[in-house]
Write a protein that holds these residues in place. Sequence first.
Motif, PDB file in Angstrom:
ATOM      1  N   GLN A 371       0.828  -1.206   0.000  1.00 38.63           N
ATOM      2  CA  GLN A 371       0.000   0.000   0.000  1.00 38.63           C
ATOM      3  C   GLN A 371       0.868   1.264   0.000  1.00 38.63           C
ATOM      4  N   GLN A 374       2.420   1.736  -3.438  1.00 40.84           N
ATOM      5  CA  GLN A 374       1.457   2.231  -4.416  1.00 40.84           C
ATOM      6  C   GLN A 374       1.179   3.714  -4.214  1.00 40.84           C
ATOM      7  N   GLN A 375       1.018   4.125  -2.948  1.00 40.90           N
ATOM      8  CA  GLN A 375       0.765   5.537  -2.657  1.00 40.90           C
ATOM      9  C   GLN A 375       1.942   6.410  -3.082  1.00 40.90           C
ATOM     10  N   GLU A 378       1.877   6.758  -6.870  1.00 43.85           N
ATOM     11  CA  GLU A 378       0.807   7.642  -7.335  1.00 43.85           C
ATOM     12  C   GLU A 378       1.120   9.106  -7.061  1.00 43.85           C
ATOM     13  N   SER A 379       1.835   9.391  -5.974  1.00 39.71           N
ATOM     14  CA  SER A 379       2.183  10.778  -5.652  1.00 39.71           C
ATOM     15  C   SER A 379       3.511  11.202  -6.279  1.00 39.71           C
TER      16      SER A 379
END
Length: 402
Positions: A371, A374-375, A378-379
């Motif tokens: 998680q 992935q975060q 994405e950022s």
Amino acid sequence: MAELPHFGHRLKTLRLERGMSQAQLAGDGMSTGYLSRLESGERRATDRAITYLATQLGVDADTLTQPAGGSLSEALAIAASTPSNADMSPGILRAVDEDEQTDPAARWQALWLLDSVTDAGLEPGRLQELVELADAIGVPELRVRARVRRARRLRGRGAMDDAQTLAAQALDIAVLESLSTFDRMAALLVLISVEAESGSVDAATRHVRELEKWLPEAAPTQAAEALWTAAMVSARQGDFAAAKARLEDALALVAGQDDLSLWQRLRAAAIAAALQMTPPELDDARRWLAEVEPAVRLTGTPLQRDELLSLQAYLAFQEGRTADARRMCDELLHNENLGLSYRDRVRLLALDSQLKILEGDAETGIATLQQLGQQATESKNLALATQLWQSLATTLAKVRQV
């Protein structure tokens, strides 16, 4: 004709204090449209208009034309004469809250000081105001420095796109206005660090070459920051030997008595870099930790102590002292006032997840690392995302070896 940046705001404040509408204040002597443009700053007031409005308001003309010498100016004067180890932020913050915003330069200075004396810095809205005030004042140096400061804070919070935009703007202004080496390098430093973190390593490398041209003209403290930033780019390229050499050069440039804060920050960065190398440079990490620990414990801020404890936890993990790593990790995670940056918080959560995997709770640890990765992706914190996926892979490899 008077050009007074504070005039419109002061005029409107006095009108509202007296409960007057624009039509009442304008009276028969001027149009409400002209008065509205004066209050908004779209028009400059003539001497005749100033005299007329002062009469309508029942004040001296000086009340309209001179900046208020109120609490903000007083707070800045007090701050300038306050010992460096004293906390001047409450007085300045109170003055900023009460300020009538009649003197943009004084307000800019107050916000700058507030951001400088607090670990976490100003809240985002106030940092945006710092940029807007600099633009309103129109001084190129202030425009660059406000953008550099806000870009650094945004990078620390993980907002890479906004940070890169501001850093690029700062560099453009510095080049266009032919500003000093200091301002050009400051803009380049934050731009390179954002590019390296967001995965734009080629762009960061090009900017490092540009940065190196300015090194002979730089002050030792800024040269040290430049070498530190260049070392980070070398590490992103996988050239750990060059990264280590640049870090060593940076550390040699700054003595504790010259700039204790920078001296501590450089060593903390060097420790983190040593622990992230492949393989980790544990001897160097131990040596630099031994140098910086006494200073941080004696004079460090709460944030610096949190950063030191996190580095000690990472070292313990790398050395296989998982019980020590768990104890320090839990101490940090249970700290309600934890001041770590976005990246450091994510790395701490990653360490917690690695420990959980080794402790037998693989499902939770793997899910959290995935998680977080992935975060970060994405950022656009791509360097951080890479570290997270590598942490997952190396921890799973350790489990298989047991």
